[in-house]
Design a protein around this motif. Structure first.
Motif, PDB file in Angstrom:
ATOM      1  N   HIS A  30      -6.337  -4.366 -60.533  1.00 14.45           N
ATOM      2  CA  HIS A  30      -5.366  -5.073 -61.361  1.00 14.45           C
ATOM      3  C   HIS A  30      -4.349  -4.108 -61.936  1.00 14.45           C
ATOM      4  N   TYR A  33      -1.954  -3.111 -59.213  1.00 13.97           N
ATOM      5  CA  TYR A  33      -1.077  -4.244 -58.909  1.00 13.97           C
ATOM      6  C   TYR A  33       0.028  -4.365 -59.964  1.00 13.97           C
ATOM      7  N   ASN A 122       0.656 -14.556 -60.626  1.00 19.58           N
ATOM      8  CA  ASN A 122       0.328 -14.505 -59.195  1.00 19.58           C
ATOM      9  C   ASN A 122      -1.033 -13.852 -58.974  1.00 19.58           C
ATOM     10  N   TRP A 123      -1.291 -12.780 -59.702  1.00 24.96           N
ATOM     11  CA  TRP A 123      -2.595 -12.101 -59.616  1.00 24.96           C
ATOM     12  C   TRP A 123      -3.706 -13.070 -60.016  1.00 24.96           C
ATOM     13  N   THR A 125      -3.689 -16.317 -60.050  1.00 30.46           N
ATOM     14  CA  THR A 125      -3.823 -17.390 -59.058  1.00 30.46           C
ATOM     15  C   THR A 125      -4.615 -16.913 -57.846  1.00 30.46           C
ATOM     16  N   LYS A 126      -4.320 -15.707 -57.385  1.00 34.17           N
ATOM     17  CA  LYS A 126      -5.053 -15.158 -56.235  1.00 34.17           C
ATOM     18  C   LYS A 126      -6.540 -15.049 -56.536  1.00 34.17           C
ATOM     19  N   LEU A 127      -6.868 -14.584 -57.728  1.00 42.11           N
ATOM     20  CA  LEU A 127      -8.279 -14.457 -58.090  1.00 42.11           C
ATOM     21  C   LEU A 127      -8.943 -15.817 -58.238  1.00 42.11           C
ATOM     22  N   ASN A 129      -8.248 -18.508 -56.739  1.00 43.11           N
ATOM     23  CA  ASN A 129      -8.414 -19.148 -55.433  1.00 43.11           C
ATOM     24  C   ASN A 129      -9.654 -18.658 -54.689  1.00 43.11           C
ATOM     25  N   ILE A 130     -10.235 -17.571 -55.137  1.00 44.48           N
ATOM     26  CA  ILE A 130     -11.436 -17.034 -54.497  1.00 44.48           C
ATOM     27  C   ILE A 130     -12.666 -17.838 -54.910  1.00 44.48           C
TER      28      ILE A 130
END
Length: 182
Positions: A30, A33, A122-123, A125-127, A129-130
């Motif tokens: 993180h 990123y 965005n970070w 959301t990506k997490l 979605n896992i």
């Protein structure tokens, strides 16, 4: 990025259990990123924290920032000067105490923060979605339990939080940005 071998060496040297190591790895990812995006604006992570505190606390001053982050005022002054020089903030006289200067964001900093917040979302959301919603709730429950009990285990005193300004606490980048007044 660390190689798999480097990660194992680090983990084994510090004798970290898998849970602690995984939390550390996610946190480092993180930071990396976020740092890539922050660097585009030529500000440091510490300066970003100051901008967020200013955003959420209109008319905050340097002394307040020093108290919030428990950083000496000279360090805050250096960061504030850089932010002012780079046109991220303005210092204006405080109407009640002319010796103090209130800090306000410029349009440039508002745009920068909006972009960084979007990047951070965005970070997140990506997490998210896992995991399924149920898995996310379970993970949060376990991490909260761990977080609440870690201070008891380490015997570290909690930060004083009695009197908070009127605006509610806002969490951005996983941290609370609210000034604590004595």
């Amino acid at each position: 990025m660390k190689t798999k071998k480097e990660k194992e060496i680090f983990k084994n040297t510090f004798k970290m259990n898998d849970t602690i190591f995984l939390i550390k790895e996610i946190q480092e990812e993180h930071q990396h990123y976020l740092k890539e995006e922050i660097d585009k604006y030529e500000i440091s992570y510490e300066q970003l924290k100051l901008l967020l505190a200013i955003k959420n606390n209109p008319k905050v001053n340097q002394k307040d920032l020093s108290e919030i982050y428990d950083i000496n005022e000279s360090s805050i002054t250096r960061s504030i000067r850089k932010l002012e020089k780079n046109q991220y903030i303005n210092r204006i006289p405080n109407l009640e105490n002319h010796r103090k200067k209130d800090l306000i964001l410029t349009k440039k900093s508002e745009e920068t923060l909006n972009s960084l917040i979007k990047h951070e979302n965005n970070w997140t959301t990506k997490l998210k979605n896992i995991l399924t919603l149920n898995e996310e709730e379970q993970l949060n429950t376990l991490l909260k339990k761990f977080n609440e009990n870690k201070t008891k285990q380490i015997n570290k005193p909690k930060v004083k939080t009695e009197k908070i300004l009127k605006k509610p606490v806002e969490k951005i980048f996983g941290q609370e940005y609210k000034i604590i007044k004595n």
